[in-house]
Structures are given as C-alpha cells and as structure tokens.
Scaffold this motif. Structure first.
Motif, PDB file in Angstrom:
ATOM      1  N   PHE A 119      -1.970  11.739   7.020  1.00 45.56           N
ATOM      2  CA  PHE A 119      -0.428  10.998   6.479  1.00 45.56           C
ATOM      3  C   PHE A 119       0.094  11.933   5.682  1.00 45.56           C
ATOM      4  O   PHE A 119      -0.318  12.556   4.669  1.00 45.56           O
ATOM      5  N   PHE A 120       1.530  12.012   6.155  1.00 45.18           N
ATOM      6  CA  PHE A 120       2.163  13.319   5.250  1.00 45.18           C
ATOM      7  C   PHE A 120       3.111  12.481   4.344  1.00 45.18           C
ATOM      8  O   PHE A 120       3.721  11.459   4.462  1.00 45.18           O
ATOM      9  N   GLY A 121       3.337  13.316   3.226  1.00 44.53           N
ATOM     10  CA  GLY A 121       4.428  12.840   2.117  1.00 44.53           C
ATOM     11  C   GLY A 121       5.659  13.460   2.581  1.00 44.53           C
ATOM     12  O   GLY A 121       5.730  13.995   3.547  1.00 44.53           O
TER      13      GLY A 121
ATOM     14  N   ASP B 137       0.790  -1.112  -0.001  1.00 42.32           N
ATOM     15  CA  ASP B 137       0.066  -0.126  -0.042  1.00 42.32           C
ATOM     16  C   ASP B 137       1.089   1.326  -0.071  1.00 42.32           C
ATOM     17  O   ASP B 137       1.647   1.554   1.009  1.00 42.32           O
ATOM     18  N   ALA B 138       0.889   2.085  -1.089  1.00 43.69           N
ATOM     19  CA  ALA B 138       1.606   3.136  -1.378  1.00 43.69           C
ATOM     20  C   ALA B 138       1.347   4.204  -0.180  1.00 43.69           C
ATOM     21  O   ALA B 138      -0.077   4.448  -0.212  1.00 43.69           O
ATOM     22  N   GLY B 139       2.073   4.749   0.306  1.00 36.98           N
ATOM     23  CA  GLY B 139       1.557   5.996   1.183  1.00 36.98           C
ATOM     24  C   GLY B 139       1.505   7.241   0.330  1.00 36.98           C
ATOM     25  O   GLY B 139       1.379   7.273  -1.001  1.00 36.98           O
ATOM     26  N   VAL B 140       1.545   8.485   1.149  1.00 39.84           N
ATOM     27  CA  VAL B 140       1.496   9.766   0.304  1.00 39.84           C
ATOM     28  C   VAL B 140       2.766   9.833  -0.657  1.00 39.84           C
ATOM     29  O   VAL B 140       3.645   9.903   0.034  1.00 39.84           O
ATOM     30  N   THR B 141       2.481  10.323  -1.873  1.00 40.14           N
ATOM     31  CA  THR B 141       3.806  10.385  -2.670  1.00 40.14           C
ATOM     32  C   THR B 141       3.771  12.028  -3.236  1.00 40.14           C
ATOM     33  O   THR B 141       2.780  12.658  -3.491  1.00 40.14           O
TER      34      THR B 141
ATOM     35  N   CYS C 126       0.715  15.829  -5.761  1.00 44.61           N
ATOM     36  CA  CYS C 126       0.581  14.849  -4.674  1.00 44.61           C
ATOM     37  C   CYS C 126      -0.344  13.887  -4.947  1.00 44.61           C
ATOM     38  O   CYS C 126      -1.512  14.169  -5.460  1.00 44.61           O
ATOM     39  N   SER C 127       0.132  12.725  -4.470  1.00 45.28           N
ATOM     40  CA  SER C 127      -0.990  11.406  -4.555  1.00 45.28           C
ATOM     41  C   SER C 127      -1.191  11.089  -3.353  1.00 45.28           C
ATOM     42  O   SER C 127      -0.205  10.839  -2.589  1.00 45.28           O
ATOM     43  N   PRO C 128      -2.515  10.970  -2.917  1.00 42.65           N
ATOM     44  CA  PRO C 128      -2.935  10.600  -1.726  1.00 42.65           C
ATOM     45  C   PRO C 128      -2.670   9.228  -1.399  1.00 42.65           C
ATOM     46  O   PRO C 128      -2.399   8.396  -2.115  1.00 42.65           O
ATOM     47  N   LYS C 129      -2.604   8.893  -0.062  1.00 43.24           N
ATOM     48  CA  LYS C 129      -2.581   7.402   0.357  1.00 43.24           C
ATOM     49  C   LYS C 129      -3.922   6.682  -0.033  1.00 43.24           C
ATOM     50  O   LYS C 129      -4.957   7.513  -0.245  1.00 43.24           O
ATOM     51  N   SER C 130      -3.666   5.344  -0.486  1.00 43.13           N
ATOM     52  CA  SER C 130      -4.810   4.819  -0.942  1.00 43.13           C
ATOM     53  C   SER C 130      -6.060   4.705  -0.240  1.00 43.13           C
ATOM     54  O   SER C 130      -6.005   4.624   1.083  1.00 43.13           O
ATOM     55  N   GLY C 131      -7.241   5.113  -0.687  1.00 41.55           N
ATOM     56  CA  GLY C 131      -8.329   5.054  -0.115  1.00 41.55           C
ATOM     57  C   GLY C 131      -8.726   6.529   0.599  1.00 41.55           C
ATOM     58  O   GLY C 131      -9.809   6.784   1.175  1.00 41.55           O
ATOM     59  N   HIS C 132      -7.947   7.401   0.573  1.00 41.07           N
ATOM     60  CA  HIS C 132      -7.951   8.823   1.224  1.00 41.07           C
ATOM     61  C   HIS C 132      -8.529   9.656   0.078  1.00 41.07           C
ATOM     62  O   HIS C 132      -8.261   9.539  -1.088  1.00 41.07           O
TER      63      HIS C 132
END
Lengths: 116, 116
Positions: free
Chosen positions: B106-108, B1-5, B23-29
């Motif tokens: 959740f921070f990138g 599961d990728a975090g914030v990128t 910015c790409s958010p965490k999956s599901g956010h």
C-alpha cells in the motif's frame, strides 16, 4: 536483471469504450507477480489488478481484466466501459515471488486520457 | 483505519544539504519500502526495511540511507543532495516479507523533493 517495458507513453479512449494498455517484461524466474497500478494526479499509487505467474487464468476485477501470456512475457490491461475517473498514469510492475517480495520493478507508465 | 502517511508533503533543499523523509505504515503492517519516482518515470526501488533492518536494496548510492523504528515507522535520509535527487519519494507498507504468500504493498501519497 528483470525489466518491464511499456511501449505506449500515451493512450486515449472515449468514455464508455474499451482500451488496452500493453506491457512486456523480462525475467528468468518462474515464481513472480505482475501488477497494474494507477496513479492519478493526486499521486497516490493504487493497485488495480494483480496476476500470479503460476495461475493460467487471467485476473479480472470488475471493469479491469488482463491478458497474461507467460510464454510471450506479455501482460496487457483491458479497461472496459471507460469512465472519466479512469484517467491517470498506469504502471505495469513486476515483483519476484516468495521471500523476495517488495522489490517492485515498474515500467515507465502510460498516460490514459478519457474523452467525454 | 489510517493508510500509509508521509511527511512532509513538499520539501525544497539546496545542493549539498541533507534531508529526512518520514513514513508511517498502514495499521498492522511491519514492512516498509521506499521508492524514488523522477518526473515522467516509473518508481524505482530504493530499499526495504523489516524488523528494523535493511532487507533489500536497489541500485542507489550510500548517500541514501534509512531507518525503521520499533513502531514500524521509517525514515529515508539523503546526504549531499544533488540536483538529480529531485523526485517524488514514495513509501509503501506491507505485512511480513518472507512469507510465501502474496502481500500487497500500500503506497503513501509521497513527498515531493526539489533540490535547487
């Protein structure tokens, strides 16, 4: 306006010892959250611990615990059994509760050094 | 599961130019917030996007604008860059603002912008 104040720009602790980081805040709201975030040199902000204002019990996460004094608007972080990996910038943060979540207000941070 | 990128990691611009950070958010956010962190300071809230609309805004001029796409990713645009815009720009994602429950942000890793 809400404010967060961290009065200790730098702190140092010996490995395996205990250290307390201080934070005070100002708000007229009754519904809010308080947080401690850790930012290592890698820059990624990591949540250490959170406290809901309506909870009287102090939050604890393994070696990390807080002393939440609502009337005094004080929110300190205690790190027990300090480890080298605890070295980082620590930020105290405030967030309104309910539907206004997301607007985190940060203090200026405390740089924690851990001596071996 | 990728975090914030976030992209890019680093960026150098000159005064007066325009910049776009992603910015790409965490999956599901579905909610994205942007923060500016000047050197030696805590992050400052810029704005927050939910359902492709700006929901909250901090004390930043109109030169700072943003966008959220249907896949929840987001862009931060800064026009007419000033030397004082040099900072680390952090993106944070969370799930569903407006809920009366706690939603962790959740921070990138941030984008370091240098304006010359």
């Amino acid at each position: 306006a809400q404010t967060v104040t961290q009065s200790q720009p730098e702190m140092s602790v010996q490995e395996a010892e205990t250290v307390t980081l201080s934070c005070t805040y100002d708000t007229s709201e009754s519904d809010y959250y308080l947080f401690w975030y850790k930012q290592p040199p890698s820059r990624q902000m990591i949540l250490v611990i959170r406290q809901e204002a309506y909870k009287q019990q102090n939050a604890t996460e393994n070696r990390f615990s807080v002393n939440f004094q609502k009337a005094a608007k004080s929110f300190s972080l205690k790190i027990s059994d300090s480890q080298l990996g605890d070295a980082a910038m620590y930020f105290c943060a405030y967030s309104p509760g309910g539907g206004s979540q997301g607007n985190l207000i940060f203090g200026k941070g405390t740089k924690l050094s851990v001596k071996p | 599961d990728a975090g914030v990128t976030q992209s890019p990691t680093h960026l150098i611009k000159t005064r007066g130019q325009q910049v776009t950070l992603r910015c790409s958010p965490k999956s599901g956010h579905d909610t994205v917030s942007w923060y500016q962190q000047a050197l030696g300071q805590g992050p400052q809230f810029i704005f927050q996007y939910y359902e492709e609309e700006e929901r909250q805004r901090g004390n930043f001029p109109d030169r700072f604008s943003g966008h959220q796409f249907p896949n929840y990713s987001s862009e931060l645009n800064v026009n007419a860059l000033l030397l004082g815009d040099s900072a680390l720009y952090l993106c944070a994602s969370s799930l569903g603002i407006g809920r009366r429950v706690y939603n962790e942000q959740f921070f990138g890793p941030g984008t370091r912008l240098t304006v010359l």
